[in-house]
Design a protein around this motif. Structure first.
Motif, mmCIF file in Angstrom:
data_model
loop_
_atom_site.group_PDB
_atom_site.id
_atom_site.type_symbol
_atom_site.label_atom_id
_atom_site.label_comp_id
_atom_site.label_asym_id
_atom_site.label_seq_id
_atom_site.Cartn_x
_atom_site.Cartn_y
_atom_site.Cartn_z
ATOM 1 N N THR A 14 1.109 -1.289 -0.203
ATOM 2 C CA THR A 14 0.195 0.437 0.060
ATOM 3 C C THR A 14 0.901 0.844 -0.317
ATOM 4 O O THR A 14 1.314 1.504 0.879
ATOM 5 N N ARG A 15 0.602 2.247 -0.943
ATOM 6 C CA ARG A 15 1.268 2.949 -1.226
ATOM 7 C C ARG A 15 0.691 4.101 -0.664
ATOM 8 O O ARG A 15 0.001 4.170 0.051
ATOM 9 N N ALA A 16 1.818 5.459 -0.460
ATOM 10 C CA ALA A 16 1.799 6.406 0.595
ATOM 11 C C ALA A 16 0.288 7.495 0.150
ATOM 12 O O ALA A 16 -0.296 7.958 1.121
ATOM 13 N N ASP A 17 -0.468 6.679 -1.045
ATOM 14 C CA ASP A 17 -0.837 7.818 -1.430
ATOM 15 C C ASP A 17 -2.532 6.769 -0.926
ATOM 16 O O ASP A 17 -4.048 7.177 -1.115
ATOM 17 N N GLY A 18 -2.473 5.989 -0.348
ATOM 18 C CA GLY A 18 -3.247 4.501 0.058
ATOM 19 C C GLY A 18 -3.813 3.785 -0.432
ATOM 20 O O GLY A 18 -4.736 2.594 -0.506
ATOM 21 N N SER A 19 -3.128 4.065 -2.063
ATOM 22 C CA SER A 19 -3.285 2.510 -3.307
ATOM 23 C C SER A 19 -2.772 1.726 -3.166
ATOM 24 O O SER A 19 -1.255 2.051 -2.766
ATOM 25 N N VAL A 147 15.671 -8.005 -2.414
ATOM 26 C CA VAL A 147 14.733 -8.654 -1.577
ATOM 27 C C VAL A 147 13.788 -7.575 -2.769
ATOM 28 O O VAL A 147 12.623 -7.838 -2.967
ATOM 29 N N GLN A 148 14.449 -6.403 -2.469
ATOM 30 C CA GLN A 148 13.148 -5.047 -3.177
ATOM 31 C C GLN A 148 13.179 -5.192 -4.467
ATOM 32 O O GLN A 148 12.348 -4.013 -5.367
ATOM 33 N N THR A 149 14.104 -5.487 -5.251
ATOM 34 C CA THR A 149 13.872 -5.933 -6.859
ATOM 35 C C THR A 149 12.864 -7.012 -7.358
ATOM 36 O O THR A 149 11.703 -7.040 -8.096
ATOM 37 N N VAL A 150 12.657 -7.754 -6.806
ATOM 38 C CA VAL A 150 12.316 -9.199 -7.080
ATOM 39 C C VAL A 150 9.983 -9.028 -7.693
ATOM 40 O O VAL A 150 9.660 -9.405 -7.427
ATOM 41 N N LEU A 151 9.082 -8.024 -6.314
ATOM 42 C CA LEU A 151 9.207 -7.227 -6.398
ATOM 43 C C LEU A 151 8.824 -5.831 -6.184
ATOM 44 O O LEU A 151 9.777 -5.304 -5.355
ATOM 45 N N LEU A 152 7.641 -5.686 -6.792
ATOM 46 C CA LEU A 152 7.229 -4.114 -6.421
ATOM 47 C C LEU A 152 6.585 -3.853 -4.853
ATOM 48 O O LEU A 152 5.116 -4.060 -5.135
ATOM 49 N N TRP A 153 6.976 -3.562 -3.494
ATOM 50 C CA TRP A 153 6.927 -3.206 -2.580
ATOM 51 C C TRP A 153 6.370 -2.042 -2.337
ATOM 52 O O TRP A 153 6.004 -0.609 -3.668
ATOM 53 N N MET A 190 -1.150 -17.639 -8.901
ATOM 54 C CA MET A 190 -1.801 -15.596 -8.385
ATOM 55 C C MET A 190 -1.665 -15.277 -9.823
ATOM 56 O O MET A 190 -0.694 -15.088 -10.536
ATOM 57 N N PRO A 191 -2.384 -13.830 -9.629
ATOM 58 C CA PRO A 191 -1.802 -12.540 -10.540
ATOM 59 C C PRO A 191 -0.163 -12.256 -10.871
ATOM 60 O O PRO A 191 0.890 -11.875 -9.112
ATOM 61 N N ALA A 192 -0.142 -11.752 -11.689
ATOM 62 C CA ALA A 192 1.824 -10.779 -12.068
ATOM 63 C C ALA A 192 1.191 -9.704 -11.401
ATOM 64 O O ALA A 192 2.183 -9.176 -11.088
ATOM 65 N N ALA A 193 0.479 -9.197 -11.359
ATOM 66 C CA ALA A 193 -0.123 -7.464 -10.767
ATOM 67 C C ALA A 193 -1.509 -7.492 -10.257
ATOM 68 O O ALA A 193 -2.359 -8.326 -11.077
ATOM 69 N N ALA A 194 -1.831 -6.483 -8.748
ATOM 70 C CA ALA A 194 -3.017 -6.340 -8.978
ATOM 71 C C ALA A 194 -2.714 -4.848 -8.318
ATOM 72 O O ALA A 194 -2.686 -4.333 -7.857
ATOM 73 N N GLN A 195 -4.536 -4.402 -8.070
ATOM 74 C CA GLN A 195 -4.763 -2.998 -6.902
ATOM 75 C C GLN A 195 -5.487 -3.278 -6.634
ATOM 76 O O GLN A 195 -5.935 -2.338 -5.888
ATOM 77 N N ASP A 196 -6.127 -4.126 -6.252
ATOM 78 C CA ASP A 196 -7.143 -4.380 -5.416
ATOM 79 C C ASP A 196 -6.950 -4.917 -3.923
ATOM 80 O O ASP A 196 -5.864 -6.258 -3.810
#
Length: 211
Positions: A14-19, A147-153, A190-196
């Protein structure tokens, strides 16, 4: 292992903007490292290969589309980056980015590129070796960046606690719960990307031990 709660997993994406924004790699990693002595290359590449193996990702010599799709740049000063040949073609708005990094006195930054599905297809890791990073052992620094590059944290992930931990003998290793989360994130179903944010619940179901 200290299990991550669904809320803790959600916070990691969850990013700083809440998304909520999650992405994983959708292709094998083709890493290349710039700005270090040749003797350090096996240590750095080894860390990325180890984390990739944990995720079930293949590492290859060359990406058919991009050549190298994971580039790690070490520098002493951010002003060195615009001098790297053709880097501005890979990283849009490189000069304004460098100005922001200088103003923030940052010592690391990561840029990701994504394919049509939203999966990660390339990443650029920039490390300015100031006194803080210079004091970190090469294998520890490399493992942290892998570790910080293997996923979009989230842009706030690991701000209060490192993804790494230290054993009694002094060795630095990936925290088991973070390793379990990476494996869950790369589950083929699991999906490759998610926003929910419901995605975090699905991750939690795969991380938590079953009776």
């Amino acid at each position: 292992m200290q299990d991550l709660t669904p809320q803790e997993i959600e916070a990691l994406f969850t990013r700083a903007d809440g998304s909520y924004l999650f992405a994983r790699w959708g292709r094998p990693l083709a890493p290349v490292v710039f700005g270090v002595e040749e003797a350090s290359l096996p240590v750095i590449k080894g860390a990325f290969e180890a984390v990739a193996a944990l995720a079930g990702l293949e590492t290859v010599e060359m990406d058919p589309e991009l050549g190298a799709n994971l580039m790690v740049f070490f520098c002493r000063d951010w002003a060195e980056l615009p001098e790297v040949p053709n880097l501005e073609k890979l990283v849009p708005d490189l000069v304004p980015l460098v100005a922001r990094l200088q103003a923030a006195e940052a010592n690391q930054y990561r840029v990701f590129r994504f394919d049509k599905r939203g999966a990660i297809c390339a990443a650029f890791v920039f490390l300015r070796m100031d006194d803080q990073l210079g004091a970190v052992a090469a294998d520890t620094l490399a493992l942290s960046q892998a570790v910080q590059t293997v996923l979009l944290w989230s842009d706030r992930a690991f701000g209060d606690r490192s993804p790494l931990g230290q054993l009694e003998d002094g060795r630095v290793v990936l925290r088991p719960e973070i390793g379990a989360l990476i494996r869950a994130a790369y589950d083929p179903v699991m999906p490759a990307a998610a926003q929910d944010k419901s995605h975090a619940l699905r991750l939690a179901a795969r991380v938590m031990p079953r009776d």
